[in-house]
Enzyme design. Structure first.
Site, PDB file in Angstrom:
ATOM      1  CB  ALA A  44      35.669  55.845  77.887  1.00 52.01           C
ATOM      2  CD  GLU A 101      30.473  61.320  77.054  1.00 53.49           C
ATOM      3  OE1 GLU A 101      30.269  60.097  77.102  1.00 53.49           O
ATOM      4  OE2 GLU A 101      29.655  62.172  77.479  1.00 53.49           O
TER       5      GLU A 101
END
Length: 259
Positions: A65, A132
């Site tokens: 992202a 992440e």
């Protein structure tokens, strides 16, 4: 329709969507998610399109992202705006079959988008991961859930806790990838596979998606019961009658799409 972050084309009966943010390794921005949803809506509405291929570049399917875009967000904003839900789940909600053709990095949100597709064809250069935790968070677009259901708790837990990447061979062994194809022919092979799917009965293909996905969402007994009811319902379809008649008559079926 013109787009800024994706490229879209139709190859016979297949819709092809190419993620196109080369300067950011196809990082998933809200603009890209919105454009991807619009392209999927158009292909879903097009009766000539029977299946869809989603791909990126040779270097990256999508390397995550867009961190710069989300860095300044705070919890009330993410909750009120339903961050990562709005638009992202459109891929998983698509009723027509979607193939992810992955070369290079599919990390974080990129891995999660690939997981939302119905199956993945990977180049030998593909690398999958949920890194992440390295930036103080964890998967937020289904990675901890879909990845675990596919590769199992132990491998998913390791990847999410360490950020380790999985190469194409390990991904195929683990069931994450359907098969590995040469990078040079990845998109062509994915389109060829999608074209084959698109020649099948349209409602049958949609129902296959429905019953296979049900296996991940319910118990075995309930899944088998649902599969059986759907199979029985298929005998109301013109395509069932045409398909079985063609088999008996030793000819190629002429599916009408159920309309």
């Amino acid at each position: 329709m013109s787009y800024r972050t994706i490229l879209v084309e139709t190859r016979e009966n297949v819709g092809l969507i190419i993620l196109n943010r080369p300067d950011a390794l196809n990082a998933i921005s809200q603009e890209l998610v919105g454009e991807l949803a619009k392209a999927l809506n158009i292909f879903e509405a097009d009766d000539e399109v029977g299946a869809i291929v989603l791909t990126g570049s040779e270097k990256a399917f999508a390397a995550g992202a867009d961190i710069k875009e989300m860095q300044g967000k705070r919890w009330p904003d993410t909750f009120v705006d339903d961050f990562i839900t709005d638009g992202w789940e459109r891929i998983a909600q698509c009723r027509k079959p979607i193939i992810a053709a992955v070369a290079g990095f599919a990390l974080g949100g990129g891995c999660e988008i690939a997981l939302m597709c119905d199956f993945i064809l990977a180049a030998e250069t593909a690398r999958f991961g949920q890194p992440e935790i390295k930036i103080g968070v964890w998967p937020g677009a289904g990675g901890s859930q879909r990845l675990t259901r596919i590769v199992g708790k132990s491998k998913s837990m390791e990847m999410c806790l360490t950020g380790r990447m999985m190469d194409a061979e390990e991904a195929e062994r683990s069931g994450l990838v359907s098969r590995i194809v040469p990078a040079a022919s990845l998109v062509d092979e994915a389109v060829k596979t999608a074209q084959l799917i698109a020649t099948m009965s349209r409602p049958a293909a949609m129902m296959v998606k429905d019953v296979v996905n049900r296996a991940y969402e319910t118990t075995l007994s309930e899944g088998v019961r649902y599969e059986r009811r759907m199979f029985q319902a298929s005998f109301a379809m013109p395509d069932q009658r045409e398909g079985m008649a063609a088999f008996v008559e030793k000819r190629k079926p002429n599916f009408g799409g159920g309309k």
